[in-house]
Design a protein around this motif. Sequence first.
Motif, PDB file in Angstrom:
ATOM      1  N   LYS A  86       0.818  -1.211   0.000  1.00  0.00           N
ATOM      2  CA  LYS A  86       0.000   0.000   0.000  1.00  0.00           C
ATOM      3  C   LYS A  86       0.857   1.268   0.000  1.00  0.00           C
ATOM      4  CE  LYS A  86      -3.921  -2.045  -0.166  1.00  0.00           C
ATOM      5  NZ  LYS A  86      -4.764  -1.949  -1.375  1.00  0.00           N
ATOM      6  N   GLU A  87       2.133   1.146   0.332  1.00  0.00           N
ATOM      7  CA  GLU A  87       3.031   2.300   0.321  1.00  0.00           C
ATOM      8  C   GLU A  87       4.163   2.099  -0.686  1.00  0.00           C
ATOM      9  OE1 GLU A  87       3.528   3.897   4.627  1.00  0.00           O
ATOM     10  OE2 GLU A  87       3.092   1.751   4.827  1.00  0.00           O
ATOM     11  N   TRP A  88       3.872   1.263  -1.689  1.00  0.00           N
ATOM     12  CA  TRP A  88       4.890   0.935  -2.687  1.00  0.00           C
ATOM     13  C   TRP A  88       4.798   1.942  -3.836  1.00  0.00           C
ATOM     14  CZ3 TRP A  88       7.106  -2.064  -6.860  1.00  0.00           C
ATOM     15  CH2 TRP A  88       8.257  -2.751  -6.480  1.00  0.00           C
ATOM     16  N   ASN A  89       5.194   3.187  -3.528  1.00  0.00           N
ATOM     17  CA  ASN A  89       5.180   4.222  -4.559  1.00  0.00           C
ATOM     18  C   ASN A  89       6.294   5.214  -4.278  1.00  0.00           C
ATOM     19  OD1 ASN A  89       4.021   6.418  -2.784  1.00  0.00           O
ATOM     20  ND2 ASN A  89       2.347   4.904  -2.688  1.00  0.00           N
ATOM     21  N   LEU A  90       6.625   5.996  -5.296  1.00  0.00           N
ATOM     22  CA  LEU A  90       7.767   6.902  -5.207  1.00  0.00           C
ATOM     23  C   LEU A  90       7.581   7.981  -4.149  1.00  0.00           C
ATOM     24  CD1 LEU A  90       8.723   7.351  -8.973  1.00  0.00           C
ATOM     25  CD2 LEU A  90       9.970   6.075  -7.225  1.00  0.00           C
ATOM     26  N   SER A  91       6.346   8.396  -3.904  1.00  0.00           N
ATOM     27  CA  SER A  91       6.118   9.475  -2.937  1.00  0.00           C
ATOM     28  C   SER A  91       6.487   9.066  -1.521  1.00  0.00           C
ATOM     29  CB  SER A  91       4.653   9.910  -2.984  1.00  0.00           C
ATOM     30  OG  SER A  91       3.799   8.848  -2.575  1.00  0.00           O
ATOM     31  N   LYS A  92       6.491   7.767  -1.239  1.00  0.00           N
ATOM     32  CA  LYS A  92       6.827   7.286   0.105  1.00  0.00           C
ATOM     33  C   LYS A  92       8.147   6.522   0.126  1.00  0.00           C
ATOM     34  CE  LYS A  92       2.051   7.159   1.689  1.00  0.00           C
ATOM     35  NZ  LYS A  92       0.985   6.374   2.350  1.00  0.00           N
ATOM     36  N   THR A  93       8.943   6.743  -0.904  1.00  0.00           N
ATOM     37  CA  THR A  93      10.258   6.112  -0.962  1.00  0.00           C
ATOM     38  C   THR A  93      11.210   6.779   0.034  1.00  0.00           C
ATOM     39  OG1 THR A  93       9.984   5.577  -3.304  1.00  0.00           O
ATOM     40  CG2 THR A  93      12.213   5.577  -2.452  1.00  0.00           C
ATOM     41  N   VAL A  94      12.059   5.977   0.649  1.00  0.00           N
ATOM     42  CA  VAL A  94      13.074   6.508   1.559  1.00  0.00           C
ATOM     43  C   VAL A  94      14.430   6.442   0.858  1.00  0.00           C
ATOM     44  CG1 VAL A  94      14.257   6.207   3.762  1.00  0.00           C
ATOM     45  CG2 VAL A  94      11.790   5.841   3.607  1.00  0.00           C
ATOM     46  N   LEU A  95      15.099   7.589   0.768  1.00  0.00           N
ATOM     47  CA  LEU A  95      16.408   7.676   0.122  1.00  0.00           C
ATOM     48  C   LEU A  95      17.501   7.549   1.180  1.00  0.00           C
ATOM     49  CD1 LEU A  95      18.276   8.316  -2.306  1.00  0.00           C
ATOM     50  CD2 LEU A  95      17.943  10.742  -1.770  1.00  0.00           C
ATOM     51  N   ASN A  96      18.431   6.634   0.965  1.00  0.00           N
ATOM     52  CA  ASN A  96      19.559   6.435   1.878  1.00  0.00           C
ATOM     53  C   ASN A  96      20.858   6.639   1.111  1.00  0.00           C
ATOM     54  OD1 ASN A  96      18.262   5.036   4.465  1.00  0.00           O
ATOM     55  ND2 ASN A  96      17.294   4.152   2.657  1.00  0.00           N
ATOM     56  N   VAL A  97      21.738   7.460   1.646  1.00  0.00           N
ATOM     57  CA  VAL A  97      23.059   7.679   1.064  1.00  0.00           C
ATOM     58  C   VAL A  97      24.094   7.239   2.096  1.00  0.00           C
ATOM     59  CG1 VAL A  97      24.685   9.346   0.117  1.00  0.00           C
ATOM     60  CG2 VAL A  97      22.229   9.601  -0.336  1.00  0.00           C
ATOM     61  N   GLY A  98      25.029   6.399   1.682  1.00  0.00           N
ATOM     62  CA  GLY A  98      26.014   5.892   2.632  1.00  0.00           C
ATOM     63  C   GLY A  98      27.354   5.633   1.985  1.00  0.00           C
ATOM     64  N   ILE A  99      28.327   5.355   2.827  1.00  0.00           N
ATOM     65  CA  ILE A  99      29.670   4.998   2.393  1.00  0.00           C
ATOM     66  C   ILE A  99      29.882   3.512   2.679  1.00  0.00           C
ATOM     67  CG2 ILE A  99      32.142   5.433   2.667  1.00  0.00           C
ATOM     68  CD1 ILE A  99      30.648   7.759   1.448  1.00  0.00           C
ATOM     69  N   ASN A 100      30.356   2.775   1.683  1.00  0.00           N
ATOM     70  CA  ASN A 100      30.591   1.338   1.757  1.00  0.00           C
ATOM     71  C   ASN A 100      29.273   0.577   1.895  1.00  0.00           C
ATOM     72  OD1 ASN A 100      33.382   1.565   1.436  1.00  0.00           O
ATOM     73  ND2 ASN A 100      33.692   1.888   3.624  1.00  0.00           N
ATOM     74  N   TYR A 101      29.381  -0.741   1.899  1.00  0.00           N
ATOM     75  CA  TYR A 101      28.188  -1.571   1.878  1.00  0.00           C
ATOM     76  C   TYR A 101      27.527  -1.609   3.251  1.00  0.00           C
ATOM     77  CZ  TYR A 101      29.758  -3.100  -2.704  1.00  0.00           C
ATOM     78  OH  TYR A 101      30.138  -3.125  -4.015  1.00  0.00           O
ATOM     79  N   PRO A 102      26.191  -1.833   3.300  1.00  0.00           N
ATOM     80  CA  PRO A 102      25.480  -1.798   4.586  1.00  0.00           C
ATOM     81  C   PRO A 102      25.851  -2.947   5.510  1.00  0.00           C
ATOM     82  CG  PRO A 102      24.010  -2.526   2.833  1.00  0.00           C
ATOM     83  CD  PRO A 102      25.275  -2.070   2.168  1.00  0.00           C
ATOM     84  N   PHE A 103      26.360  -4.047   4.954  1.00  0.00           N
ATOM     85  CA  PHE A 103      26.783  -5.183   5.779  1.00  0.00           C
ATOM     86  C   PHE A 103      27.700  -6.077   4.958  1.00  0.00           C
ATOM     87  CE2 PHE A 103      22.772  -6.142   3.739  1.00  0.00           C
ATOM     88  CZ  PHE A 103      22.971  -7.387   3.186  1.00  0.00           C
TER      89      PHE A 103
END
Length: 816
Positions: A799-816
């Motif tokens: 129900k929240e699978w749309n661009l308006s509710k997308t969360v943008l994450n910017v990071g350095i190196n891989y998350p795990f």
Amino acid sequence: MENEIVVNNKKEKSETVTQLLYQQPNSNLLGYRLRLQMYNMAKVNPDSSYQAWLDKHRKTERFLTKLLSAKQVDRLGTSFFVSGLGKTLKELGEAPVIFNQERTNKSVIRLKNHYFNQGYFNTKVSYELDSIKPKKISALYKVDTGKAYVYDSIAVMVQSTELDSLYKTNRRASIIKKGAQYNAAKLDEERDRITSFFRNNGAYDFQKTYINYVMDTLKQNHTADIYLNIDNKSIKQGDTLTTEPFKLYKISRVNIFTSNTSAETQVITDSIAYKDLNIYSKGPLSYKPKVLRNAVFIDKDTYFSDIRRLITSRSLSNLKVFNYPTIEYIPDPADSLGKSLIANITLNPRKRITFNPSIDVSHSNIQDFGIEGSIGFMFRNLFKGAEILDVSFRGNIGSSASRYRSVQNTFFDILEYGADVKLTFPRFVFFSNQIDKIIDRTSFPNTSLSLGFFNQQNIGLDKQNLTGIYNYSWSYKRRNTISFDVFNLQFVRNMNPGNYFNVYRSSYNRLNEIAQTTNTNPDYLDQNGNLNIANSGADLFMFDVLSGNTNANEEDIRTILSIAERKLRLTENNLILASNIVYTYSNRFNIKDQDFFTFRTKLESAGSLLNLLAKSNNKVNTSNKNTILDVAYSQYIKGEVDFVKYIDLGNQNVLALRAFAGIAVPFGNSDNIPFSRSYFAGGTNDNRAWQSYRLGPGRSGSILDFNEANMKLAFNAEYRFNVSGPWNLALFADAGNIWNALDDIEDEEMTFTGLESLKDIALGTGLGIRYDFSFFVVRCDLGFKTYNPANEPGNKWFKEWNLSKTVLNVGINYPF
């Protein structure tokens, strides 16, 4: 072009075999040849096309010439708008693979050699070509391996008498066994094993090239007789080549040269002999002999050993006061038999004092803009025992997000500053005699003492934080690491708890909504009819509701109870004295290894020692909790397990998996876990479809500004693949949540009550873009809420699978 390999009438799909072919089809992404399409989209000759367009549009050319100039018009042909886009598409794309008969013939030879090296000496390979579509060819390779050859007899001939005697002591460790299938890689592995064994037991000048095999397959019964020959040493004198038997060398002397003094320069002004170690220095000796002795594993009167040389090099580097050491061996001229070596170790000290300034611009969910700076000083070899003292000062000024601002006309309303001191010893201290009996020096032991102070004046909830750690760390068998905090002290003092509702506006707004529908005391309201914060109206209203003095319904009472509990947790002072042990195991060979796993577990216990001290002074607070320095100390047990697995799928495709579980259980003097030791969910390294602290607890819907709990489960999967050069993409799925368990939170939506609570696990999926700079990776991830447990039944999935509710994450190196 398409390839298919059939081995003994069975389709072969293993990457080891398919990658042997010289011609591979164009890469694809989920079956779509994206890079090929990008390449085809690029214009063939954009410069010529541009000139031809100008020739057809003379009026436009004259207009552009008057507007710019003839020279500038010509340059437009090489601009990004004309040819740059095409060049970029070609660079990111992939040219079509064109069938080549010569490459196909080479593939046949390579397949035959591959199976030959596995013992199939009579392998037959053929191929068939089929035009499956216009301009598209399918190549079918047929492989008939025949019967494999196995080892019948294995004979070993060692020319050197000393090496022959040494080999016989370790012959049973041989990789090559009678009856095993012939394998060229295993034969080479056996050469490596023998070479390593010899060189670790005195054969200083032995090399792998002196080992060779002779194979006899004349029996015609698919068996092979193997003759392993270990030749004598070859010596070239002028144009004459002679041989002589190998010798086993012992170490007659071990010399260390410090202060950039080497054995050749002989500029030595100070020397000392300590436990068979000769230490030479230019100027006064700056290091305690015991420290150097403990770091050197090359001993007098022992056989030469490559392993001892490697461990010595690692150990000296681990002291962090020297650059990479140089270790060389020379024949001892005093030995008439020529079987002794002198080990010379040259140490090049690093700078005694290092200054490290830094400045960064930062952004977070609290501050819109921040300038953070630090000044660090490193003092090496502080007490001549390779000790390292780190002293750092850090500070930050920033502008808070608008929802946290209490003074709107002040841009910089955040101020943070602190200092840290850390002293590291390359050995165990204080309890060294007892510990050394259990853990030897090959584990590279370290002891660190650290102290830190940090003051925060931000978003109205000011804090002072004092920390102190006494830590032991060591590793054994290289891949196992243990860190043991004997004492881990943290004291958190909240300076302005009365400003809580000015900061946590979502909690205040929910409380105010309930006050509007409840028989609220008018004295608690301001002139606008809202709960008064400055005069404690919000706190008094909560007290009335929880005391049963209002007509609030059961749901509102439960909500206010949750808000009151969280307020207490986030504004109370904390005193934590804990001990913890962290064990980490990784079978990763190096940083480029993409097929490995890492296992980490942590166990922490807090408050037991303080509890003994508190019983002696018998001081309690208004909540009947024992106190020390008028602060109720924390008691809890915390455990964590973290597992990461990388699977190399070939062609720069990697599947990365992670599983994490953690829980902290309060007991004794505590009903809950301090905020600093609790768990949160969401963020760039967790569930990327939610922002930090915005997921959970459970299915509560994150009603607070900073949501945390004492139990967490997290599962992550990420498929990474290369697009072009340094550009990579990733498809990921993050699942997990946080809950309250075995603490004072009773709200069923927030608590973990058993297996049925697993339905509260949230799922986020998304796409990531990465750019690899070799030494670090910059990534950008877009997370979509695929399953949100906080939504009503029937609205949880997509129900929240749309661009308006997308969360943008910017990071350095891989998350795990």
